[in-house]
Enzyme design. Structure first.
Site, PDB file in Angstrom:
ATOM      1  N   SER A 110     -20.190  -8.424   4.920  1.00 30.83           N
ATOM      2  CA  SER A 110     -19.572  -8.526   6.231  1.00 30.83           C
ATOM      3  C   SER A 110     -19.225  -9.983   6.480  1.00 30.83           C
ATOM      4  O   SER A 110     -19.326 -10.809   5.580  1.00 30.83           O
ATOM      5  CB  SER A 110     -20.505  -7.958   7.291  1.00 30.83           C
ATOM      6  OG  SER A 110     -21.649  -8.736   7.348  1.00 30.83           O
ATOM      7  N   LEU A 111     -18.783 -10.297   7.668  1.00 32.22           N
ATOM      8  CA  LEU A 111     -18.322 -11.652   7.968  1.00 32.22           C
ATOM      9  C   LEU A 111     -19.201 -12.280   9.022  1.00 32.22           C
ATOM     10  O   LEU A 111     -19.739 -11.597   9.889  1.00 32.22           O
ATOM     11  CB  LEU A 111     -16.883 -11.600   8.495  1.00 32.22           C
ATOM     12  CG  LEU A 111     -15.806 -11.230   7.489  1.00 32.22           C
ATOM     13  CD1 LEU A 111     -14.497 -10.972   8.208  1.00 32.22           C
ATOM     14  CD2 LEU A 111     -15.633 -12.343   6.471  1.00 32.22           C
ATOM     15  N   GLU A 146      -5.581 -14.111   9.034  1.00 32.63           N
ATOM     16  CA  GLU A 146      -4.929 -12.812   9.229  1.00 32.63           C
ATOM     17  C   GLU A 146      -5.671 -12.057  10.316  1.00 32.63           C
ATOM     18  O   GLU A 146      -6.749 -12.476  10.760  1.00 32.63           O
ATOM     19  CB  GLU A 146      -4.915 -11.996   7.931  1.00 32.63           C
ATOM     20  CG  GLU A 146      -6.293 -11.647   7.425  1.00 32.63           C
ATOM     21  CD  GLU A 146      -6.280 -11.206   5.966  1.00 32.63           C
ATOM     22  OE1 GLU A 146      -5.260 -11.354   5.279  1.00 32.63           O
ATOM     23  OE2 GLU A 146      -7.331 -10.732   5.511  1.00 32.63           O
ATOM     24  N   LYS A 200      -7.978  -9.385  12.219  1.00 27.60           N
ATOM     25  CA  LYS A 200      -9.191  -8.630  11.896  1.00 27.60           C
ATOM     26  C   LYS A 200      -8.961  -7.217  12.407  1.00 27.60           C
ATOM     27  O   LYS A 200      -8.929  -6.977  13.617  1.00 27.60           O
ATOM     28  CB  LYS A 200     -10.406  -9.271  12.560  1.00 27.60           C
ATOM     29  CG  LYS A 200     -11.717  -8.614  12.166  1.00 27.60           C
ATOM     30  CD  LYS A 200     -12.883  -9.447  12.639  1.00 27.60           C
ATOM     31  CE  LYS A 200     -14.217  -8.888  12.152  1.00 27.60           C
ATOM     32  NZ  LYS A 200     -14.431  -7.486  12.412  1.00 27.60           N
ATOM     33  N   CYS A 258     -33.772  16.811  37.203  1.00 31.15           N
ATOM     34  CA  CYS A 258     -33.622  18.005  38.035  1.00 31.15           C
ATOM     35  C   CYS A 258     -34.632  19.026  37.520  1.00 31.15           C
ATOM     36  O   CYS A 258     -34.731  19.255  36.314  1.00 31.15           O
ATOM     37  CB  CYS A 258     -32.202  18.542  37.882  1.00 31.15           C
ATOM     38  SG  CYS A 258     -32.041  20.260  38.340  1.00 31.15           S
ATOM     39  N   CYS A 302     -29.962  25.669  36.622  1.00 35.23           N
ATOM     40  CA  CYS A 302     -29.026  24.640  37.082  1.00 35.23           C
ATOM     41  C   CYS A 302     -27.769  24.713  36.210  1.00 35.23           C
ATOM     42  O   CYS A 302     -27.828  24.570  35.002  1.00 35.23           O
ATOM     43  CB  CYS A 302     -29.683  23.269  36.964  1.00 35.23           C
ATOM     44  SG  CYS A 302     -28.564  21.913  37.323  1.00 35.23           S
TER      45      CYS A 302
HETATM   46  S1  IVH Z   1     -12.579  -9.959   4.719  1.00 39.13           S
HETATM   47  C1  IVH Z   1     -16.484 -10.552   2.110  1.00 39.13           C
HETATM   48  N1  IVH Z   1     -10.500  -9.478   6.228  1.00 39.13           N
HETATM   49  O1  IVH Z   1     -14.512  -6.921   9.296  1.00 39.13           O
HETATM   50  C2  IVH Z   1     -16.013  -9.961   3.367  1.00 39.13           C
HETATM   51  N2  IVH Z   1     -12.501  -8.256   6.666  1.00 39.13           N
HETATM   52  O2  IVH Z   1     -16.885  -8.011  10.500  1.00 39.13           O
HETATM   53  C3  IVH Z   1     -14.634  -9.444   3.227  1.00 39.13           C
HETATM   54  N3  IVH Z   1     -12.303  -6.630   8.490  1.00 39.13           N
HETATM   55  O3  IVH Z   1     -16.701  -5.728   6.845  1.00 39.13           O
HETATM   56  C4  IVH Z   1     -14.073  -9.079   4.526  1.00 39.13           C
HETATM   57  N4  IVH Z   1     -10.186  -7.027   8.957  1.00 39.13           N
HETATM   58  O4  IVH Z   1     -14.602  -4.307   7.394  1.00 39.13           O
HETATM   59  C5  IVH Z   1     -11.790  -9.166   5.994  1.00 39.13           C
HETATM   60  N5  IVH Z   1      -8.569  -9.127   7.462  1.00 39.13           N
HETATM   61  C6  IVH Z   1      -9.837  -8.825   7.211  1.00 39.13           C
HETATM   62  C7  IVH Z   1     -10.539  -7.855   7.953  1.00 39.13           C
HETATM   63  C8  IVH Z   1     -11.870  -7.606   7.654  1.00 39.13           C
HETATM   64  C9  IVH Z   1     -11.257  -6.306   9.262  1.00 39.13           C
HETATM   65  C10 IVH Z   1     -13.652  -6.031   8.621  1.00 39.13           C
HETATM   66  C11 IVH Z   1     -14.332  -5.704   7.326  1.00 39.13           C
HETATM   67  C12 IVH Z   1     -15.642  -6.465   7.378  1.00 39.13           C
HETATM   68  C13 IVH Z   1     -15.802  -6.685   8.836  1.00 39.13           C
HETATM   69  C14 IVH Z   1     -16.722  -7.856   9.136  1.00 39.13           C
END
Ligand code: IVH
Length: 601
Positions: free
Chosen positions: A41-42, A70, A72, A383, A389
């Site tokens: 995740s990020l 880009e 999200k 209730c 009811c």
């Molecule tokens: S890069 C190594 N790019 O956001 C991690 N993630 O909050 C690669 N997501 O799990 C993720 N748009 O499901 C990336 N342009 C984008 C994204 C993106 C949505 C999601 C993705 C990730 C989550 C983290």
């Protein structure tokens, strides 16, 4: 193509467009897929200062680093495995290490090519990205659900998740999902290019869609401007975004930067802040839940918050109303963060009318007039009317028909409430006695929809013991406990006869739940409903004795589970262990082979 394939069936490949819808997801549903490269995740940042820090941190080590940005996408991450250019498997992220196989459903998504446009594709490439539901498809889906009295989704992400999980790929196909690629997993026969931008260019050339607003950044100022610009534009985009993602463009820099726990150091997400607006509390009503729980709900003057019109906000319980001291006539701040249900943040005391009074919980149920009782030490008032009811009855029926219970498609909440109000439904068994004419006579119900509901009711009759137990709506018994009970007793009469002691002996069933279960089955009215449901034709296959794996590393081993596991409940973990031939016990002893320790163990 159809004609050719009819004549030469040997030419049909599983990636033929004629095969897009077909097969059954049922076969792959629940099958777990191990990701060769974990899906991460990020890390989130919340301010311009943190973006500066991120850029400076990378530049400190790699002065020539370049960055891209880009959108999200607010959807679910997905891994697509292509072998020799052919899509062979699609899997959800799951816990990052293992996801769920959703290949049959993903094959129906038009944006995802079944074959890469390349004469010499790599032997293996795992393309990662986000699956999402376009706003227009989401609006159409909810409009149709409202028209038919079906279930609506809170936001496009939930709708996308629900659509991906369908057992019938034809339903997924009808949901118009789409996809943007933004990452790479395992690959073989594909040389990693110099930059992420190059990877995206390759994806485009293969016919794989990428985030349309992706671009290179030449300064931190541009990074900040991009965020501001998208903040303005986001509501006009055809897909939902919840922020922007910044990434170091060079793979050399990415690899050198590495990872912190489950997120890369070379990328961050800047999420849009939760939107807050003020509006007026026009009334505070109470709603009656399935088990009689009384929930105060603020009725708000309609206000648009982050692209959605908000008219209600739950106040949870009397203590919560008292804590926030929300009163009728108050001006309040309302917040919606992402898919979070709207909530009242606080009341603007300066704007409070002089004559306002604190909210008082009603003493009697607004629906049936029975007394409302709040047991000592409990937060929830209830209730006392039970199934006399109507409100409780309607909620019990809504639960009965819900997705994890009997999953009666097309039988929405509104329809059930209406039938209960009209005194046509007293127990779930009554549902099966209604005729085509009965259904067709309901307001806004076309004959075709009536037929669909009858068909759905018929289909729902063949279910599983676990779903049936869950559908009964016994207090505290969720779908996981229902599964445990079904697996343990394997037959309904055995469960109905079980004593509290017997129930408590099951790992995962505590004394409170055992007491609710026992009381439920001792009640004559409940027993009569169960008999009527079975007489109406509800049935399930015999629950097989568990097939215990003997060749697994856990066969015959005893595991103790402690703490909070990051991706599943302890019950679920215990069920997995049991399937792998292991046993779980509740305390460490000489016999313990493994201790599975989660957070706060
Ligand atoms: S890069 C190594 N790019 O956001 C991690 N993630 O909050 C690669 N997501 O799990 C993720 N748009 O499901 C990336 N342009 C984008 C994204 C993106 C949505 C999601 C993705 C990730 C989550 C983290």
């Amino acid at each position: 193509l159809k004609a050719i394939e009819a004549e030469y069936p040997e030419l049909i490949t599983k990636n033929s467009p004629t095969q897009k819808v077909g097969g059954s997801a049922q076969r792959t549903a629940g099958i777990l897929v191990r990701h060769d490269v974990p899906m991460l995740s990020l890390q989130d940042v919340f301010s311009e200062a943190e973006i500066r820090e991120f850029v400076a941190g990378i530049r400190a080590h790699f002065p020539a680093a370049e960055f891209v940005v880009e959108e999200k996408i607010d959807g679910l991450s997905l891994a697509l495995r292509y072998e020799n250019g052919v899509l062979v498997r699609a899997a959800t992220r799951g816990d990052g290490a293992t996801g769920e196989d959703v290949t049959a459903n993903v094959r129906t998504i038009r944006a995802i090519p079944l074959r890469l446009l390349d004469t010499a594709p790599p032997a293996v490439i795992d393309i990662r990205g986000e699956i999402y539901m376009p706003k227009a498809a989401f609006a159409a889906l909810n409009a149709a659900a409202e028209r038919d009295g079906g279930k609506t989704f809170a936001n496009p992400r939930n709708a996308a998740a629900g659509s991906l999980r369908q057992l019938d790929p034809a339903i997924t196909a009808s949901r118009k999902l789409s996809f943007f690629a933004y990452g790479l997993g395992a690959h073989d026969g594909y040389a990693l290019p110099a930059t992420y931008s190059d990877l995206l260019a390759q994806y485009r050339a293969w016919g794989v869609p990428v985030c349309p607003l992706q671009r290179a950044l030449d300064s931190v100022a541009a990074a900040v401007a991009y965020m501001a610009d998208l903040g303005e534009k986001r509501h006009a985009l055809p897909y939902e975004i919840d922020g922007v993602v910044y990434k170091a463009d060079y793979y050399a820099d990415q690899q050198a930067a590495g990872f912190v726990s489950r997120a890369p150091r070379w990328a961050v997400a800047w999420k849009f802040p939760a939107v807050e607006k003020t509006t007026l509390v026009e009334a505070i009503d109470v709603q009656v839940g399935r088990t009689g729980a009384i929930t105060p709900v603020a009725r708000l003057r309609p206000v648009e918050v982050g692209g959605v019109t908000v008219t209600n906000a739950t106040l949870h319980n009397a203590d919560e109303v008292a804590r926030k001291d929300v009163r009728v006539g108050d001006t309040v701040f309302v917040r919606r963060a992402g898919d979070v249900i709207p909530e009242i943040v606080k009341t603007v005391l300066e704007a409070r009318p002089a004559e306002s009074l604190p909210f008082a919980m009603p003493t009697h149920c607004p629906d049936c007039g029975s007394e409302i009782i709040r047991p000592e030490g409990e937060a929830v008032a209830r209730c006392s009317g039970g199934l006399h009811c109507r409100a409780q009855r309607a909620q019990a029926l809504i639960h009965f028909a819900s997705r994890k219970a009997l999953d009666i498609q097309g039988l929405g909440d509104k329809l059930i409430e209406q039938l209960v109000r009209d005194d046509r439904l007293h127990s779930p068994a009554d549902l099966f006695a209604l005729t085509l004419e009965d259904w067709a006579a309901l307001p806004r119900m076309a004959e075709k929809s009536a037929q669909n509901i009858l068909a759905a009711l018929e289909a729902a009759k063949s279910t599983t013991l676990a779903r049936f137990i869950y559908a009964l709506g016994i207090r505290e018994v969720g779908n996981v406990s229902a599964e445990l009970l079904a697996r343990h007793y394997r037959e309904l009469p055995a469960l109905m006869a079980a004593s509290e002691e017997d129930l408590q002996a099951i790992d995962g069933i505590g004394p409170v739940m055992a007491q609710y279960i026992r009381h439920f089955f001792l009640d004559d009215a409940n027993r009569a409903v169960i008999a009527a449901l079975q007489a109406a034709g509800i049935h399930w296959p015999v629950v097989e004795a568990p097939v215990i794996a003997t060749d697994s590393p856990l066969a015959g081993k005893t595991v103790v589970i402690t703490g909070n596991l990051p991706t599943m409940s302890r019950d679920e973990a215990a069920a997995h262990i049991a399937r792998l031939g292991g046993k779980t016990s509740s305390a460490v002893s000489k016999k313990t082979d493994y201790l599975l320790a989660g957070d706060k163990a």
